[in-house]
Scaffold this motif. Sequence first.
Motif, PDB file in Angstrom:
ATOM      1  N   ILE A  88       0.828  -1.206   0.000  1.00 61.85           N
ATOM      2  CA  ILE A  88       0.000   0.000   0.000  1.00 61.85           C
ATOM      3  C   ILE A  88       0.860   1.253   0.000  1.00 61.85           C
ATOM      4  O   ILE A  88       0.595   2.215  -0.746  1.00 61.85           O
ATOM      5  CB  ILE A  88      -0.943  -0.013   1.219  1.00 61.85           C
ATOM      6  N   ASN A  89       1.917   1.255   0.798  1.00 58.43           N
ATOM      7  CA  ASN A  89       2.792   2.436   0.862  1.00 58.43           C
ATOM      8  C   ASN A  89       3.556   2.644  -0.436  1.00 58.43           C
ATOM      9  O   ASN A  89       3.745   3.784  -0.871  1.00 58.43           O
ATOM     10  CB  ASN A  89       3.761   2.295   2.037  1.00 58.43           C
ATOM     11  N   ILE A  90       3.997   1.549  -1.056  1.00 58.08           N
ATOM     12  CA  ILE A  90       4.684   1.677  -2.351  1.00 58.08           C
ATOM     13  C   ILE A  90       3.729   2.235  -3.401  1.00 58.08           C
ATOM     14  O   ILE A  90       4.103   3.096  -4.213  1.00 58.08           O
ATOM     15  CB  ILE A  90       5.251   0.312  -2.787  1.00 58.08           C
ATOM     16  N   SER A  91       2.497   1.756  -3.395  1.00 58.98           N
ATOM     17  CA  SER A  91       1.495   2.267  -4.334  1.00 58.98           C
ATOM     18  C   SER A  91       1.242   3.746  -4.099  1.00 58.98           C
ATOM     19  O   SER A  91       1.078   4.528  -5.049  1.00 58.98           O
ATOM     20  CB  SER A  91       0.188   1.493  -4.186  1.00 58.98           C
ATOM     21  N   ARG A  92       1.216   4.143  -2.846  1.00 59.34           N
ATOM     22  CA  ARG A  92       1.009   5.564  -2.502  1.00 59.34           C
ATOM     23  C   ARG A  92       2.127   6.422  -3.059  1.00 59.34           C
ATOM     24  O   ARG A  92       1.889   7.531  -3.568  1.00 59.34           O
ATOM     25  CB  ARG A  92       0.951   5.696  -0.970  1.00 59.34           C
ATOM     26  N   LEU A  93       3.349   5.913  -2.999  1.00 65.04           N
ATOM     27  CA  LEU A  93       4.497   6.669  -3.494  1.00 65.04           C
ATOM     28  C   LEU A  93       4.525   6.734  -5.013  1.00 65.04           C
ATOM     29  O   LEU A  93       4.789   7.790  -5.603  1.00 65.04           O
ATOM     30  CB  LEU A  93       5.785   6.020  -2.979  1.00 65.04           C
ATOM     31  N   VAL A  94       4.224   5.600  -5.675  1.00 68.02           N
ATOM     32  CA  VAL A  94       4.386   5.506  -7.131  1.00 68.02           C
ATOM     33  C   VAL A  94       3.236   6.152  -7.890  1.00 68.02           C
ATOM     34  O   VAL A  94       3.447   6.856  -8.887  1.00 68.02           O
ATOM     35  CB  VAL A  94       4.539   4.026  -7.547  1.00 68.02           C
ATOM     36  N   PHE A  95       2.024   5.945  -7.439  1.00 66.75           N
ATOM     37  CA  PHE A  95       0.862   6.315  -8.249  1.00 66.75           C
ATOM     38  C   PHE A  95       0.132   7.576  -7.789  1.00 66.75           C
ATOM     39  O   PHE A  95      -0.761   8.053  -8.494  1.00 66.75           O
ATOM     40  CB  PHE A  95      -0.146   5.157  -8.270  1.00 66.75           C
ATOM     41  N   PHE A  96       0.486   8.113  -6.636  1.00 66.59           N
ATOM     42  CA  PHE A  96      -0.275   9.245  -6.122  1.00 66.59           C
ATOM     43  C   PHE A  96       0.655  10.395  -5.758  1.00 66.59           C
ATOM     44  O   PHE A  96       1.754  10.194  -5.242  1.00 66.59           O
ATOM     45  CB  PHE A  96      -1.101   8.832  -4.894  1.00 66.59           C
ATOM     46  N   ASP A  97       0.168  11.601  -6.038  1.00 66.97           N
ATOM     47  CA  ASP A  97       0.940  12.794  -5.720  1.00 66.97           C
ATOM     48  C   ASP A  97       0.686  13.204  -4.271  1.00 66.97           C
ATOM     49  O   ASP A  97      -0.232  12.733  -3.616  1.00 66.97           O
ATOM     50  CB  ASP A  97       0.533  13.935  -6.655  1.00 66.97           C
ATOM     51  N   GLY A  98       1.489  14.128  -3.805  1.00 67.25           N
ATOM     52  CA  GLY A  98       1.330  14.630  -2.441  1.00 67.25           C
ATOM     53  C   GLY A  98       2.658  15.071  -1.886  1.00 67.25           C
ATOM     54  O   GLY A  98       3.735  14.752  -2.414  1.00 67.25           O
ATOM     55  N   SER A  99       2.588  15.818  -0.804  1.00 63.00           N
ATOM     56  CA  SER A  99       3.809  16.315  -0.190  1.00 63.00           C
ATOM     57  C   SER A  99       4.553  15.189   0.514  1.00 63.00           C
ATOM     58  O   SER A  99       3.984  14.143   0.828  1.00 63.00           O
ATOM     59  CB  SER A  99       3.462  17.413   0.821  1.00 63.00           C
ATOM     60  N   LEU A 100       5.839  15.417   0.761  1.00 64.80           N
ATOM     61  CA  LEU A 100       6.653  14.438   1.459  1.00 64.80           C
ATOM     62  C   LEU A 100       6.120  14.199   2.869  1.00 64.80           C
ATOM     63  O   LEU A 100       6.096  13.066   3.350  1.00 64.80           O
ATOM     64  CB  LEU A 100       8.107  14.919   1.512  1.00 64.80           C
ATOM     65  N   GLU A 101       5.672  15.267   3.513  1.00 66.00           N
ATOM     66  CA  GLU A 101       5.150  15.142   4.870  1.00 66.00           C
ATOM     67  C   GLU A 101       3.923  14.230   4.902  1.00 66.00           C
ATOM     68  O   GLU A 101       3.804  13.357   5.762  1.00 66.00           O
ATOM     69  CB  GLU A 101       4.790  16.524   5.418  1.00 66.00           C
ATOM     70  N   THR A 102       3.024  14.444   3.944  1.00 62.88           N
ATOM     71  CA  THR A 102       1.816  13.619   3.877  1.00 62.88           C
ATOM     72  C   THR A 102       2.170  12.163   3.635  1.00 62.88           C
ATOM     73  O   THR A 102       1.609  11.252   4.257  1.00 62.88           O
ATOM     74  CB  THR A 102       0.897  14.119   2.754  1.00 62.88           C
ATOM     75  N   PHE A 103       3.119  11.930   2.745  1.00 62.78           N
ATOM     76  CA  PHE A 103       3.529  10.556   2.446  1.00 62.78           C
ATOM     77  C   PHE A 103       4.126   9.882   3.667  1.00 62.78           C
ATOM     78  O   PHE A 103       3.795   8.736   3.992  1.00 62.78           O
ATOM     79  CB  PHE A 103       4.540  10.558   1.296  1.00 62.78           C
ATOM     80  N   LEU A 104       4.992  10.580   4.375  1.00 62.00           N
ATOM     81  CA  LEU A 104       5.634   9.992   5.553  1.00 62.00           C
ATOM     82  C   LEU A 104       4.624   9.691   6.657  1.00 62.00           C
ATOM     83  O   LEU A 104       4.705   8.653   7.326  1.00 62.00           O
ATOM     84  CB  LEU A 104       6.721  10.928   6.078  1.00 62.00           C
TER      85      LEU A 104
END
Length: 358
Positions: A88-104
Amino acid sequence: MLKDFFIHASFVITFLFIGGSLFKSNPEIDTTLQKLKLGALAGILGSVLMAFSIQITPVIMMDLRHIAILLSAFYGGFVPAFVAATIINISRLVFFDGSLETFLVTVLIMFIIAVFAALVQKKLKGSDFFKWTIMGLISLITISSGFLYLMGFTDQVYKILINYWVITTISGVMVYFLAGYIVQSNQMFMQLKTQSATDFLTGLNNVRQFDSALNESLESARELNEKLSLLMIDIDHFKKVNDTYGHQAGDEVLRQLGGLLISCSRPSDIVSRNGGEEFSLLLKNCSYSQALEIAERLRGIVENHRFSLPNGKEIKITISLGASTYLETTQCLEEFIKQADDTLYKAKRTGRNKVSAL
């Protein structure tokens, strides 16, 4: 929002039935491979749910992806939960935009849910529904904390979180009972499948499974041009055991003889109880002379074995055996079985406790 979460629930239900089909033959999920498969499936489900997330702000999304992690932890423990969270986290990084803070923050939330869900399932005492409720509560608290950290404390945020808690709680309860129904159905299916192929007393193949194994073994022997031997085995004077010690003692003798035959056989051999006190042994890639040697060895082992009865008494029994070999003593299926039967009853007519040859 309600419409979007209904779509999410539909995806979860679809994946539950897909998972039920994939794990139908092993609903317990007790191997590493099965756990990895469960984690991968849950990770894909979470990624799909994320693809249909509700866009709260340009950088904030809400969905039911955590339920995929809860399912993997609930039915498989830490390994599938960690695999699901990672996918799920890899998919969030690869396919979805967003700030670094939101991703972390999202990464942290998913792994916290995975770890605590696995710990609850393993360590917490109580019913499955209680565990599921605690897992869901921890998930909601974790997600809400992350959401408040990113969005701040406002009336709009509170309203969104209230709706999210209500919808997620309803969805979680629905998923729990539906997943439980699917798992229970798979367990019943496997139980019925086992019962249909297994002798209830000895745990050996029953006569139906013997017929299936015999046909498969004959087909394999023809293709590989290998000899296939059949031993037919019958307990001598078994009626006397029942008459003297009772049917419970007779059943115990049958169980112990079945275990003895299994322990003395190769992994490739097929041991069956064909009915009453009659057993059979299919010996793959085995010549007639080898089959007779094996039969004589089995006869001696049984003769020297002490069978323990429920009352603590030990008795000895003997067996008679007959043999035939496909592609050596016969080329015909009917004759193959008949030869083994005929030699078995020849052994019984001529003194018992012996191996009779053609």
